[in-house]
Motif scaffolding. Structure first.
Motif, PDB file in Angstrom:
ATOM      1  N   PRO A   1      15.906  47.171 -39.562  1.00 52.50           N
ATOM      2  CA  PRO A   1      17.009  46.210 -39.547  1.00 52.50           C
ATOM      3  C   PRO A   1      16.498  44.813 -39.854  1.00 52.50           C
ATOM      4  O   PRO A   1      15.541  44.330 -39.243  1.00 52.50           O
ATOM      5  CB  PRO A   1      17.558  46.315 -38.123  1.00 52.50           C
ATOM      6  N   THR A   2      17.111  44.152 -40.838  1.00 53.31           N
ATOM      7  CA  THR A   2      16.725  42.790 -41.247  1.00 53.31           C
ATOM      8  C   THR A   2      17.951  41.908 -41.245  1.00 53.31           C
ATOM      9  O   THR A   2      19.080  42.359 -41.036  1.00 53.31           O
ATOM     10  CB  THR A   2      16.101  42.800 -42.649  1.00 53.31           C
TER      11      THR A   2
ATOM     12  N   THR B   1       6.728  50.981 -30.092  1.00 55.19           N
ATOM     13  CA  THR B   1       6.813  52.008 -29.034  1.00 55.19           C
ATOM     14  C   THR B   1       7.287  51.357 -27.737  1.00 55.19           C
ATOM     15  O   THR B   1       6.679  50.388 -27.272  1.00 55.19           O
ATOM     16  CB  THR B   1       5.448  52.669 -28.812  1.00 55.19           C
ATOM     17  N   LEU B   2       8.377  51.871 -27.165  1.00 54.26           N
ATOM     18  CA  LEU B   2       8.927  51.286 -25.941  1.00 54.26           C
ATOM     19  C   LEU B   2       8.086  51.687 -24.736  1.00 54.26           C
ATOM     20  O   LEU B   2       7.757  52.866 -24.561  1.00 54.26           O
ATOM     21  CB  LEU B   2      10.371  51.756 -25.722  1.00 54.26           C
ATOM     22  N   PRO B   3       7.694  50.745 -23.888  1.00 55.86           N
ATOM     23  CA  PRO B   3       6.938  51.085 -22.669  1.00 55.86           C
ATOM     24  C   PRO B   3       7.839  51.772 -21.647  1.00 55.86           C
ATOM     25  O   PRO B   3       9.055  51.579 -21.627  1.00 55.86           O
ATOM     26  CB  PRO B   3       6.442  49.727 -22.162  1.00 55.86           C
TER      27      PRO B   3
ATOM     28  N   HIS C   1      10.352  37.339 -19.861  1.00 51.91           N
ATOM     29  CA  HIS C   1      11.798  37.459 -19.975  1.00 51.91           C
ATOM     30  C   HIS C   1      12.225  38.235 -21.215  1.00 51.91           C
ATOM     31  O   HIS C   1      13.426  38.281 -21.503  1.00 51.91           O
ATOM     32  CB  HIS C   1      12.436  36.069 -20.009  1.00 51.91           C
ATOM     33  N   PHE C   2      11.290  38.815 -21.939  1.00 52.12           N
ATOM     34  CA  PHE C   2      11.667  39.552 -23.143  1.00 52.12           C
ATOM     35  C   PHE C   2      11.738  41.054 -22.821  1.00 52.12           C
ATOM     36  O   PHE C   2      10.867  41.600 -22.157  1.00 52.12           O
ATOM     37  CB  PHE C   2      10.636  39.310 -24.263  1.00 52.12           C
ATOM     38  N   ILE C   3      12.790  41.691 -23.318  1.00 50.27           N
ATOM     39  CA  ILE C   3      12.996  43.126 -23.109  1.00 50.27           C
ATOM     40  C   ILE C   3      13.057  43.800 -24.474  1.00 50.27           C
ATOM     41  O   ILE C   3      13.965  43.530 -25.264  1.00 50.27           O
ATOM     42  CB  ILE C   3      14.295  43.386 -22.334  1.00 50.27           C
ATOM     43  N   PRO C   4      12.116  44.659 -24.824  1.00 53.10           N
ATOM     44  CA  PRO C   4      12.144  45.332 -26.131  1.00 53.10           C
ATOM     45  C   PRO C   4      13.261  46.364 -26.198  1.00 53.10           C
ATOM     46  O   PRO C   4      13.724  46.871 -25.179  1.00 53.10           O
ATOM     47  CB  PRO C   4      10.762  45.991 -26.208  1.00 53.10           C
ATOM     48  N   ARG C   5      13.655  46.680 -27.444  1.00 53.61           N
ATOM     49  CA  ARG C   5      14.698  47.681 -27.678  1.00 53.61           C
ATOM     50  C   ARG C   5      14.216  48.726 -28.672  1.00 53.61           C
ATOM     51  O   ARG C   5      13.158  48.583 -29.280  1.00 53.61           O
ATOM     52  CB  ARG C   5      15.977  46.986 -28.162  1.00 53.61           C
ATOM     53  N   ARG C   6      15.037  49.759 -28.850  1.00 54.41           N
ATOM     54  CA  ARG C   6      14.570  50.952 -29.558  1.00 54.41           C
ATOM     55  C   ARG C   6      14.310  50.672 -31.036  1.00 54.41           C
ATOM     56  O   ARG C   6      13.398  51.240 -31.626  1.00 54.41           O
ATOM     57  CB  ARG C   6      15.618  52.061 -29.396  1.00 54.41           C
TER      58      ARG C   6
ATOM     59  N   ASP D   1      13.305  41.995 -33.801  1.00 52.18           N
ATOM     60  CA  ASP D   1      14.109  42.880 -32.952  1.00 52.18           C
ATOM     61  C   ASP D   1      15.147  43.617 -33.790  1.00 52.18           C
ATOM     62  O   ASP D   1      15.234  43.447 -35.004  1.00 52.18           O
ATOM     63  CB  ASP D   1      14.772  42.090 -31.821  1.00 52.18           C
ATOM     64  N   GLN D   2      15.958  44.456 -33.144  1.00 45.96           N
ATOM     65  CA  GLN D   2      16.894  45.309 -33.866  1.00 45.96           C
ATOM     66  C   GLN D   2      18.064  44.504 -34.446  1.00 45.96           C
ATOM     67  O   GLN D   2      18.837  45.037 -35.245  1.00 45.96           O
ATOM     68  CB  GLN D   2      17.430  46.404 -32.946  1.00 45.96           C
ATOM     69  N   ASP D   3      18.175  43.201 -34.068  1.00 40.98           N
ATOM     70  CA  ASP D   3      19.190  42.342 -34.680  1.00 40.98           C
ATOM     71  C   ASP D   3      18.659  41.591 -35.893  1.00 40.98           C
ATOM     72  O   ASP D   3      19.399  40.801 -36.497  1.00 40.98           O
ATOM     73  CB  ASP D   3      19.706  41.340 -33.644  1.00 40.98           C
TER      74      ASP D   3
END
Length: 459
Positions: free
Chosen positions: A9-10, A76-78, A47-52, A111-113
């Motif tokens: 996603p770009t 890779t998501l922890p 404060h950062f939360i990774p996504r798929r 990120d995915q956005d």
């Protein structure tokens, strides 16, 4: 540029709207040797939360949008973000997909956005040679490197200032979010209190509705009952109306008959009818009086029989109670006698076993005892049924007593014949037991002690 089957996603978001401080790249080399895999190390901030659908791409320095990536790898998501080791992640780029020129590149976390969340320092893909070790001698190359170095320092300073500004903004946003969270918590508590109050009111309304429903059902039942009563009353009213009409008809008929009787030509017949009616009335009165007397007599007889039955029932109850009481007492006496019998049988068995034990202990046989009971003397054995071989001292006592009485004279009158004193002495001896060996006297009630005493002389 090399691409995989699925594009990441770009977006067309410019650099001014990106956040480079949320993901930090560690241990980035100044250059990587071509033909080898490259491992990218990065760390998530607090404060950062990774996504798929987050990914890391390699971008040429000077890129404008995230669509200008050269190659990428999925993140890779922890499993647990609260763990410190989960904050430190890495991803490996295969050598086949890496750039082949010696331009400057950098890692970027997207990120995915399609928004960049972190960028690394620039690096190159070139082989290690002696020029890297030697000092640059040409002035032109030195000026070029200095200009590149200044540009990079300016970019690093700008990124650092931007990161600090963004960090301050994030802190302010965090404080605002904390205050808003507290306000929302207070508001949630208020709403929960209101909700509990409304639930209680709703329960009261539901209870009231149920009560009203029950009252309505009760009213319906009462209405049905009243309707049935009204229907029955209407039927009774119709019956009464019919009865009234019948009575009116009968009255009219009676009036007509009375008028006929009042006529002169029927006067004689009327008198005859009146006499017959009077006779019937007299007969009926006599029957009523006789029935009344018969009823009174039967009623008195019933009362008398009822009284007798009550007395008999009370007497039967008393007799039954007495019989039950006597039966329970007899049962208790029977149980007590049964227990006494069992106790005596047990004592008898114990005495038998003790007698056998003593005889076996002495090594004596019944036939060799000097004081055994003769076989023809059945009366002596019948006197002591509790002993297996009879009374071993009865023969001695019976055989020695007459001889003692025959030898001894009366101590009072000195007579050899049987006198009153001798008779009294015999009566006393019958009440006492004399030892035939030592002339010791025992009361008749201590027979067992006497027998044990005599038996001790034979040991």
């Amino acid at each position: 540029m090399e691409k995989t089957i699925e594009d990441p996603p770009t977006s067309a978001i410019l650099l001014d709207h990106c956040h480079f401080s949320q993901v930090i790249f560690n241990s980035v080399e100044k250059f990587y040797i071509p033909g080898g895999d490259v491992t990218c190390h990065y760390t998530f901030t607090q404060h950062f939360i990774p996504r798929r659908k987050d990914w890391i791409g390699i971008f040429r320095v000077g890129w404008k949008t995230t669509r200008e990536y050269y190659t990428f790898m999925w993140v890779t998501l922890p499993i647990d973000l609260n763990n410190k080791s989960a904050k430190q992640q890495e991803v490996q780029f295969k050598a086949y997909y890496l750039p082949k020129d010696d331009e400057y590149y950098q890692f970027c976390y997207v990120d995915q956005d399609g928004v960049v969340r972190g960028a690394s320092i620039p690096f190159q893909f070139r082989p290690e040679n002696e020029e890297d070790i030697l000092v640059v001698t040409t002035q032109e190359e030195l000026e070029t490197l200095q200009s590149i170095n200044k540009k990079l320092e300016l970019k690093v300073k700008e990124q650092k200032d931007y990161w600090e500004t963004e960090l301050l903004q994030l802190k302010e946003q965090n404080q605002k979010m904390s205050s808003e969270n507290e306000k929302m918590g207070i508001r949630v508590d208020q709403l929960q209190a209101q909700l509990s109050t409304q639930e209680k009111e709703m329960e009261k309304l539901v209870q009231g509705d149920q009560d009203k429903t029950e009252q309505l059902e009760q009213l319906k039942k009462e209405n049905d009952h009243l309707f049935l009563s009204l229907t029955e009353q209407r039927k009774d009213q119709k019956k009464l109306e019919q009865t009234v009409e019948q009575m009116k008809h009968n009255e009219t008929t009676a009036m007509k008959k009375q008028q006929e009787l009042m006529e002169p030509r029927n006067k004689k017949a009327a008198l005859t009818v009146e006499e017959q009616l009077a006779q019937q009335v007299e007969r009926l009165k006599a029957k009523v009086e006789a029935g009344k007397a018969y009823f009174l007599e039967k009623y008195k007889e019933y009362e008398r029989l009822h009284k007798q039955i009550s007395q008999l029932r009370a007497a039967a109850l008393d007799e039954n109670f007495d019989l039950s009481k006597r039966l329970s007492e007899n049962k208790m006496m029977y149980n007590a006698l049964q227990r006494e019998k069992e106790r005596l049988e047990g004592e008898n068995d114990l005495l038998k076993r003790e007698n056998s034990r003593l005889l076996s202990y002495m090594g004596l046989d019944f036939d060799s005892l000097p004081y055994q009971v003769p076989a023809s003397d059945e009366g002596g054995a019948g006197q002591n049924p509790g002993l297996v071989y009879g009374n071993p001292y009865s023969g001695i006592q019976e055989s020695s007593s007459p001889s003692l009485l025959s030898i001894k004279k009366c101590p009072i009158c000195k007579s050899d014949d049987i006198c009153d004193h001798t008779w009294e002495q015999q009566q006393m001896q019958a009440l006492c037991l004399n030892c035939p060996v030592c002339d010791k006297i025992f009361p008749a009630t201590e027979k067992q002690i006497f027998e044990d005493h005599v038996f001790c002389h034979s040991l």
